[in-house]
Design a protein around this motif. Structure first.
Motif, PDB file in Angstrom:
ATOM      1  N   LYS A 126       0.505  -1.040   0.229  1.00 43.75           N
ATOM      2  CA  LYS A 126      -0.210  -0.225  -0.044  1.00 43.75           C
ATOM      3  C   LYS A 126       0.551   1.028   0.256  1.00 43.75           C
ATOM      4  N   ILE A 127       0.861   1.979  -1.193  1.00 45.01           N
ATOM      5  CA  ILE A 127       1.208   3.581  -1.180  1.00 45.01           C
ATOM      6  C   ILE A 127       0.820   4.308   0.630  1.00 45.01           C
ATOM      7  N   ALA A 128       2.459   4.237   0.944  1.00 47.29           N
ATOM      8  CA  ALA A 128       2.323   4.962   1.988  1.00 47.29           C
ATOM      9  C   ALA A 128       1.770   6.900   1.481  1.00 47.29           C
ATOM     10  N   SER A 129       0.748   6.889   1.714  1.00 48.08           N
ATOM     11  CA  SER A 129       0.021   8.495   1.162  1.00 48.08           C
ATOM     12  C   SER A 129       0.145   9.523   2.346  1.00 48.08           C
ATOM     13  N   GLU A 130       0.536   8.982   3.385  1.00 49.59           N
ATOM     14  CA  GLU A 130       1.077   9.492   4.689  1.00 49.59           C
ATOM     15  C   GLU A 130       1.984  10.629   4.777  1.00 49.59           C
ATOM     16  N   MET A 131       3.089  10.111   3.814  1.00 45.12           N
ATOM     17  CA  MET A 131       4.583  11.009   4.097  1.00 45.12           C
ATOM     18  C   MET A 131       4.320  11.503   2.419  1.00 45.12           C
ATOM     19  N   LYS A 132       4.099  12.316   2.663  1.00 41.89           N
ATOM     20  CA  LYS A 132       3.727  13.630   1.646  1.00 41.89           C
ATOM     21  C   LYS A 132       5.353  13.980   1.279  1.00 41.89           C
ATOM     22  N   THR A 133       6.927  13.551   1.064  1.00 42.71           N
ATOM     23  CA  THR A 133       7.327  14.228   0.997  1.00 42.71           C
ATOM     24  C   THR A 133       8.205  12.342   0.274  1.00 42.71           C
ATOM     25  N   LEU A 134       7.689  12.015   0.662  1.00 48.72           N
ATOM     26  CA  LEU A 134       8.145  11.196  -0.371  1.00 48.72           C
ATOM     27  C   LEU A 134       7.612  10.175  -1.647  1.00 48.72           C
ATOM     28  N   ASN A 135       5.962  11.015  -1.789  1.00 49.11           N
ATOM     29  CA  ASN A 135       5.423  10.901  -2.787  1.00 49.11           C
ATOM     30  C   ASN A 135       5.076  12.336  -3.505  1.00 49.11           C
ATOM     31  N   ILE A 136       5.429  11.954  -4.814  1.00 47.64           N
ATOM     32  CA  ILE A 136       4.941  12.892  -5.943  1.00 47.64           C
ATOM     33  C   ILE A 136       5.051  12.595  -7.464  1.00 47.64           C
ATOM     34  N   ALA A 137       3.625  13.263  -7.666  1.00 46.19           N
ATOM     35  CA  ALA A 137       3.308  13.145  -9.113  1.00 46.19           C
ATOM     36  C   ALA A 137       3.187  14.771  -9.701  1.00 46.19           C
ATOM     37  N   THR A 138       3.986  14.503 -10.993  1.00 44.27           N
ATOM     38  CA  THR A 138       4.217  15.888 -12.007  1.00 44.27           C
ATOM     39  C   THR A 138       3.941  16.092 -12.889  1.00 44.27           C
ATOM     40  N   VAL A 139       3.628  17.025 -13.276  1.00 37.88           N
ATOM     41  CA  VAL A 139       2.407  16.716 -15.095  1.00 37.88           C
ATOM     42  C   VAL A 139       3.059  18.245 -15.652  1.00 37.88           C
ATOM     43  N   GLU A 140       3.904  17.955 -16.583  1.00 36.20           N
ATOM     44  CA  GLU A 140       4.699  18.562 -17.383  1.00 36.20           C
ATOM     45  C   GLU A 140       4.250  19.396 -19.033  1.00 36.20           C
ATOM     46  N   ASN A 141       3.940  20.795 -19.083  1.00 32.61           N
ATOM     47  CA  ASN A 141       3.563  21.252 -20.293  1.00 32.61           C
ATOM     48  C   ASN A 141       4.775  22.132 -21.039  1.00 32.61           C
ATOM     49  N   ARG A 142       4.348  21.833 -22.687  1.00 30.23           N
ATOM     50  CA  ARG A 142       5.809  22.300 -23.271  1.00 30.23           C
ATOM     51  C   ARG A 142       4.931  23.010 -24.805  1.00 30.23           C
ATOM     52  N   THR A 143       5.413  23.730 -24.252  1.00 26.36           N
ATOM     53  CA  THR A 143       5.472  25.106 -25.925  1.00 26.36           C
ATOM     54  C   THR A 143       5.944  25.710 -26.351  1.00 26.36           C
ATOM     55  N   ASP A 144       6.085  25.845 -27.686  1.00 27.69           N
ATOM     56  CA  ASP A 144       6.921  26.966 -28.297  1.00 27.69           C
ATOM     57  C   ASP A 144       6.627  28.859 -26.708  1.00 27.69           C
ATOM     58  N   LEU A 145       5.430  28.418 -26.811  1.00 21.17           N
ATOM     59  CA  LEU A 145       5.061  30.055 -26.288  1.00 21.17           C
ATOM     60  C   LEU A 145       4.823  29.814 -24.716  1.00 21.17           C
ATOM     61  N   GLU A 146       5.110  28.504 -23.995  1.00 21.60           N
ATOM     62  CA  GLU A 146       4.546  28.383 -22.638  1.00 21.60           C
ATOM     63  C   GLU A 146       5.010  26.993 -21.955  1.00 21.60           C
TER      64      GLU A 146
END
Length: 230
Positions: free
Chosen positions: A57-77
């Motif tokens: 089970k993911i240790a959800s209470e350990m905020k510093t150990l779990n991270i999700a990132t979403v990246e968006n890249r374009t020529d403008l932003e």
């Protein structure tokens, strides 16, 4: 489990018989080498017989150990959204190198560093996270590529739509020790890093900013999580 223990006992009895026969037929100076060879064979057979998937089970209470990132890249932003609200369960067989699982990211908690952009992202004109916050990935097949690297095929559900997704994953299994206890885990540890892409238009997101090129239609998603079996 009882069936596997019975198989192990059968293997052990067969091993004892083979040792007796082998030692009877070979010269005394060859007995030691023969015993080592047969013992190694037993270890391999018993490991295969007793291997079993274990649920983590993911240790959800350990905020510093779990991270999700979403990246968006374009020529403008370009922008990156982050959250530590990751949950789910994983099943892993360290011997067979197979597994399954479900990962859920709270989309409503993703922050990009600009409050107005975050508010827009959560609205029904974009991701609709305010009404339907879950980004859920369900693994349907897991293939070991080499070492700790895997190809995972599954279904990603977001904004009320489900689409097939193929992800790359790295899985590190660590038996419980002083280090795992030191970070607050009660059992064995499973460290997961997975990466995949999301095409926004597949999930009903069709905003003018996408067609104009200001926001990209493709998101690069990375999820890092720590799970434990206790």
């Amino acid at each position: 489990m009882l069936r596997k223990m019975a198989l192990f006992r059968k293997l052990f009895m067969n091993f004892a018989f083979i040792v007796n026969v082998a030692c009877f037929e070979v010269r005394p100076q060859e007995e030691k080498a023969m015993f080592k060879l047969l013992t190694s064979a037993l270890v391999l057979m018993s490991s295969a017989a007793l291997a079993a998937p274990v649920q983590f089970k993911i240790a959800s209470e350990m905020k510093t150990l779990n991270i999700a990132t979403v990246e968006n890249r374009t020529d403008l932003e370009n922008f990156t959204g982050r959250t530590s609200e990751v949950s789910g369960t994983l099943t892993f067989d360290a011997v067979a190198k197979t597994g399954s699982g479900t990962l859920t990211v709270n989309g409503n908690s993703i922050g990009t560093g600009i409050a107005m952009r975050d508010s827009h992202m959560k609205s029904k004109d974009w991701m609709n996270f305010a009404a339907d916050p879950d980004i859920k990935f369900v693994a349907l097949s897991v293939k070991n590529l080499s070492g700790n690297d895997y190809e995972v095929k599954g279904t990603l559900t977001m904004n009320g739509k489900s689409m097939p997704v193929t992800a790359k994953a790295n899985v590190l299994f660590t038996k419980a020790n002083e280090a795992t206890k030191g970070i607050g885990l009660g059992g064995d540890a499973l460290a997961l890093t997975t990466k995949f892409q999301v095409k926004l238009s597949d999930y009903g997101v069709t905003h003018p900013s996408i067609s104009s090129g200001r926001v990209g239609n493709i998101l690069d998603v990375t999820v890092k999580a720590i799970a434990t079996n206790k």
